[in-house]
Motif scaffolding. Structure first.
Motif, mmCIF file in Angstrom:
data_model
loop_
_atom_site.group_PDB
_atom_site.id
_atom_site.type_symbol
_atom_site.label_atom_id
_atom_site.label_comp_id
_atom_site.label_asym_id
_atom_site.label_seq_id
_atom_site.Cartn_x
_atom_site.Cartn_y
_atom_site.Cartn_z
ATOM 1 N N SER A 230 0.873 -1.168 0.000
ATOM 2 C CA SER A 230 0.000 0.000 0.000
ATOM 3 C C SER A 230 0.907 1.214 0.000
ATOM 4 O O SER A 230 1.706 1.392 0.925
ATOM 5 N N PHE A 231 0.795 2.027 -1.045
ATOM 6 C CA PHE A 231 1.679 3.182 -1.175
ATOM 7 C C PHE A 231 0.859 4.457 -1.252
ATOM 8 O O PHE A 231 -0.095 4.546 -2.029
ATOM 9 N N THR A 232 1.224 5.458 -0.486
ATOM 10 C CA THR A 232 0.632 6.790 -0.590
ATOM 11 C C THR A 232 1.764 7.778 -0.804
ATOM 12 O O THR A 232 2.692 7.845 0.013
ATOM 13 N N GLY A 233 1.695 8.528 -1.885
ATOM 14 C CA GLY A 233 2.768 9.472 -2.174
ATOM 15 C C GLY A 233 2.639 10.002 -3.586
ATOM 16 O O GLY A 233 1.546 10.049 -4.153
ATOM 17 N N SER A 234 3.768 10.358 -4.163
ATOM 18 C CA SER A 234 3.758 11.009 -5.473
ATOM 19 C C SER A 234 3.576 9.997 -6.606
ATOM 20 O O SER A 234 3.831 8.801 -6.445
ATOM 21 N N VAL A 235 3.177 10.516 -7.761
ATOM 22 C CA VAL A 235 2.980 9.657 -8.935
ATOM 23 C C VAL A 235 4.307 9.000 -9.343
ATOM 24 O O VAL A 235 4.362 7.799 -9.640
ATOM 25 N N ALA A 236 5.377 9.789 -9.313
ATOM 26 C CA ALA A 236 6.675 9.268 -9.764
ATOM 27 C C ALA A 236 7.101 8.080 -8.898
ATOM 28 O O ALA A 236 7.494 7.019 -9.422
ATOM 29 N N THR A 237 7.003 8.230 -7.577
ATOM 30 C CA THR A 237 7.423 7.132 -6.704
ATOM 31 C C THR A 237 6.430 5.977 -6.806
ATOM 32 O O THR A 237 6.825 4.803 -6.792
ATOM 33 N N GLY A 238 5.153 6.322 -6.914
ATOM 34 C CA GLY A 238 4.128 5.269 -7.024
ATOM 35 C C GLY A 238 4.379 4.353 -8.206
ATOM 36 O O GLY A 238 4.201 3.131 -8.108
ATOM 37 N N SER A 239 4.819 4.916 -9.321
ATOM 38 C CA SER A 239 5.046 4.044 -10.477
ATOM 39 C C SER A 239 6.265 3.149 -10.247
ATOM 40 O O SER A 239 6.293 2.001 -10.696
ATOM 41 N N LEU A 240 7.263 3.646 -9.479
ATOM 42 C CA LEU A 240 8.415 2.782 -9.130
ATOM 43 C C LEU A 240 7.948 1.625 -8.232
ATOM 44 O O LEU A 240 8.365 0.473 -8.395
ATOM 45 N N VAL A 241 7.080 1.958 -7.285
ATOM 46 C CA VAL A 241 6.585 0.936 -6.357
ATOM 47 C C VAL A 241 5.749 -0.092 -7.120
ATOM 48 O O VAL A 241 5.865 -1.305 -6.894
ATOM 49 N N GLN A 242 4.949 0.386 -8.063
ATOM 50 C CA GLN A 242 4.136 -0.556 -8.842
ATOM 51 C C GLN A 242 5.022 -1.476 -9.685
ATOM 52 O O GLN A 242 4.748 -2.667 -9.816
ATOM 53 N N GLY A 456 -9.981 6.865 -3.109
ATOM 54 C CA GLY A 456 -8.890 6.490 -3.999
ATOM 55 C C GLY A 456 -9.122 7.147 -5.339
ATOM 56 O O GLY A 456 -10.138 7.822 -5.540
ATOM 57 N N GLY A 457 -8.184 6.955 -6.246
ATOM 58 C CA GLY A 457 -8.248 7.716 -7.476
ATOM 59 C C GLY A 457 -8.505 6.894 -8.721
ATOM 60 O O GLY A 457 -8.609 5.663 -8.684
ATOM 61 N N VAL A 458 -8.618 7.634 -9.829
ATOM 62 C CA VAL A 458 -8.558 7.055 -11.172
ATOM 63 C C VAL A 458 -7.446 7.820 -11.899
ATOM 64 O O VAL A 458 -6.896 8.775 -11.372
ATOM 65 N N LYS A 459 -7.141 7.403 -13.104
ATOM 66 C CA LYS A 459 -6.061 7.998 -13.900
ATOM 67 C C LYS A 459 -4.772 8.071 -13.057
ATOM 68 O O LYS A 459 -4.468 7.144 -12.306
ATOM 69 N N ARG A 460 -4.039 9.199 -13.123
ATOM 70 C CA ARG A 460 -2.749 9.276 -12.415
ATOM 71 C C ARG A 460 -2.896 9.362 -10.894
ATOM 72 O O ARG A 460 -1.899 9.366 -10.181
ATOM 73 N N SER A 461 -4.108 9.486 -10.418
ATOM 74 C CA SER A 461 -4.291 9.569 -8.962
ATOM 75 C C SER A 461 -4.207 8.203 -8.292
ATOM 76 O O SER A 461 -4.256 8.121 -7.064
ATOM 77 N N GLY A 462 -4.083 7.151 -9.096
ATOM 78 C CA GLY A 462 -3.839 5.842 -8.496
ATOM 79 C C GLY A 462 -4.972 4.869 -8.703
ATOM 80 O O GLY A 462 -5.911 5.116 -9.467
ATOM 81 N N HIS A 463 -4.888 3.745 -8.000
ATOM 82 C CA HIS A 463 -5.934 2.724 -8.102
ATOM 83 C C HIS A 463 -5.998 1.920 -6.818
ATOM 84 O O HIS A 463 -5.045 1.881 -6.034
ATOM 85 N N GLY A 464 -7.139 1.258 -6.642
ATOM 86 C CA GLY A 464 -7.413 0.580 -5.377
ATOM 87 C C GLY A 464 -8.121 1.566 -4.460
ATOM 88 O O GLY A 464 -8.091 2.776 -4.693
#
Ligand code: NAD
Length: 486
Positions: A230-242, A456-464
């Motif tokens: 479960s990651f909460t943070g920026s888009v850039a880091t989120g894509s690394l975590v994914q 939670g988000g859609v698009k670049r705001s995330g998923h789940g």
């Protein structure tokens, strides 16, 4: 460093034991209200993460945590929540020192943390499966099981709320957690872990490894022993975590950034809307994922909304967190520079800064203060209307009619939250359907935190989705059992 922090901040928590990081190194937290060193925290690294994941696994397999029933887990979470409530003032003080959050906002976060624990404690034994109609001679059923070891990477802006919603739900479902708080601010996370331990949380159910994102965070996201992230943070880091999660083919929940709009139609109740329009932009100095950073206003009321928001901006007082004013400092010099860059860009583009809040005279010179700014007449494709600024800067964008409002509201890469202000019932529902985001608030914004409401988000705001009952499904996996009995 003399800030009266009543525990050793320099340790990691692994398997119920507080100890120094294996590398023996520390990082220094800074008090954003005056720029002074606040406390040292452990600089956990990959070997601390290894130990934490192993401790979490042991807690599940053979440990007291793995043997607890759902009702017992629920009762325990409730007890932790009550202790959080008792210590809300102290937690608010720590958050003020660490995040620069005015005391009343820190206290609201502590109450939200307590409420998450109450909510998920109460829900722990109410998640059940189904019996399914199936072929003759079979009985088929489902139940929900914990993923196992869950990794939680959280940012600095709302440590208590984010830990409440993610760790609270994960523990309720019987997972064992490894938590990596942010290197900029994590005192309330450490305090929370101590409170949970004192309330009787078994060793290894919650492990905490502070450290740098690229060290402890990257090690946790890539760890083959982790079953869910479960990651909460920026888009850039989120894509690394994914990407890291993908290499281990594990599920990941991403709660990322936003550029959330509040849409004000000409028939709106402006007296009701005004406080929400401004507060949702400046709360926590605008460092809020769901900040309403875009205010879309229908042309007939544009000048009125601009004038009334400007009046509120001029009345806001900015200063040290412990003075408990309307707005505190930014978290860091770096964040201050990023936001200042956007204000310079506004000036260079000829955009009008319609109003700015006042900084109190006695604000320490070393603090990272930025006077909240309202920028008027921003074209909807301008960088200020497109990019997440993550600071107290709101842009006003005029629109003409419903279709134009939807086009502008949906016209960014993000889709986290939206607000709509109108008295027209049909339009309320059309807008709720048309807006591409995870939450829509009609004639309110944020619903006062909304612990019960999936988020939670859609698009670049995330998923789940986290928060609400939905999070319990996210932190568990469904097992189907088919019995052939003839
Ligand atoms: P960030 O992505 O820099 O850091 C978040 C966390 O990730 C920190 O704990 C950090 O140490 C860790 N991290 C950094 N690099 C890492 C890596 N390579 N691997 C693994 N972990 C790593 O974000 P930030 O600047 O601290 O936070 C601000 C952002 O968070 C904003 O974009 C904001 O919108 C977003 N946010 C979203 C929500 C939400 O619920 N949607 C809530 C709060 C903040």
């Amino acid at each position: 460093m003399g800030a009266g922090i009543p525990f050793d901040t320099t340790q990691v928590l692994v398997g119920g034991e507080w100890r120094a990081a294996h590398g023996g190194q520390t990082l220094t937290l800074v008090n954003p209200s005056d720029g002074s060193p606040l406390a040292d925290i452990a600089r956990g690294t990959a070997s601390d993460v290894d130990a934490a994941v192993e401790a979490a696994r042991s807690a599940l397999e053979g440990g007291a945590w793995g043997r607890m029933t759902a009702a017992e887990r629920g009762r325990l979470l409730g007890a932790i929540g009550r202790r959080v409530l008792e210590q809300a003032d102290e937690l608010a003080r720590l958050e003020a020192l660490d995040v620069g959050k005015p005391l009343k906002q820190g206290r609201a976060d502590a109450l939200a943390l307590a409420r998450y624990l109450e909510f998920y404690g109460g829900a722990a034994d109410k998640v059940h499966g189904q019996t399914l109609p199936y072929q003759a001679g079979f009985t088929a059923l489902t139940w929900r099981e914990p993923h196992g070891v869950t990794g939680h990477i959280v940012p600095w802006n709302y440590p208590m709320q984010i830990v409440g919603r993610s760790v609270g739900a994960a523990l309720a479902m019987g997972n064992a957690c490894v938590l990596k708080p942010a290197e900029e601010a994590c005192l309330t996370v450490l305090a929370f872990a101590r409170i949970a331990q004192e309330a009787g949380l078994p060793p290894g159910a919650l492990n905490v490894v502070p450290g740098l994102g690229e060290e402890a965070g990257a090690a946790l996201s890539a760890h083959p022993g982790v079953d869910h992230l479960s990651f909460t943070g920026s888009v850039a880091t989120g894509s690394l975590v994914q990407a890291a999660a993908a290499r281990n083919t594990i599920p990941v929940t991403l709660e990322l950034g936003g550029k959330s709009p509040q849409v004000v139609f000409a028939d709106a109740d402006l007296d009701a809307a005004l406080p929400f329009l401004v507060n949702a932009g400046v709360q926590n100095a605008g460092q809020t994922c769901s900040a309403a950073s875009r205010i879309l206003v229908e042309r007939p009321v544009y000048d009125t909304v601009l004038a009334r928001m400007a009046e509120r901006y001029r009345a806001l007082r900015v200063g040290p967190a412990l003075s408990d004013l309307d707005v505190g400092p930014m978290i860091s010099q770096r964040q201050h520079e990023i936001v200042s860059h956007y204000l310079a860009l506004a000036r260079d583009s000829g955009l009008a800064i319609a109003a700015q809040a006042e900084l109190v005279r006695d604000a320490p010179a070393g603090g990272y203060y930025l006077r909240p700014a309202l920028v008027a007449g921003v074209p909807d494709r301008h960088a200020l209307a497109q990019e997440e600024i993550f600071g107290p800067v709101q842009v006003l964008i005029p629109f003409s009619g419903e279709a134009d409002a939807v086009r502008i509201a949906n016209g960014t890469p993000y889709g986290l939250v939206a607000g709509v202000w109108t008295r027209d019932g049909g339009r309320q529902l059309r807008m709720a359907r048309a807006l591409k985001c995870g939450q829509v608030f009609i004639n309110n914004y944020g619903a006062g935190g909304g612990v019960e409401l999936p988020f939670g988000g859609v698009k670049r705001s995330g998923h789940g989705r986290e928060k609400g009952f939905e999070a319990l499904y996210g932190f568990s996996s469904l097992k189907t059992v088919a019995i052939h009995h003839g």
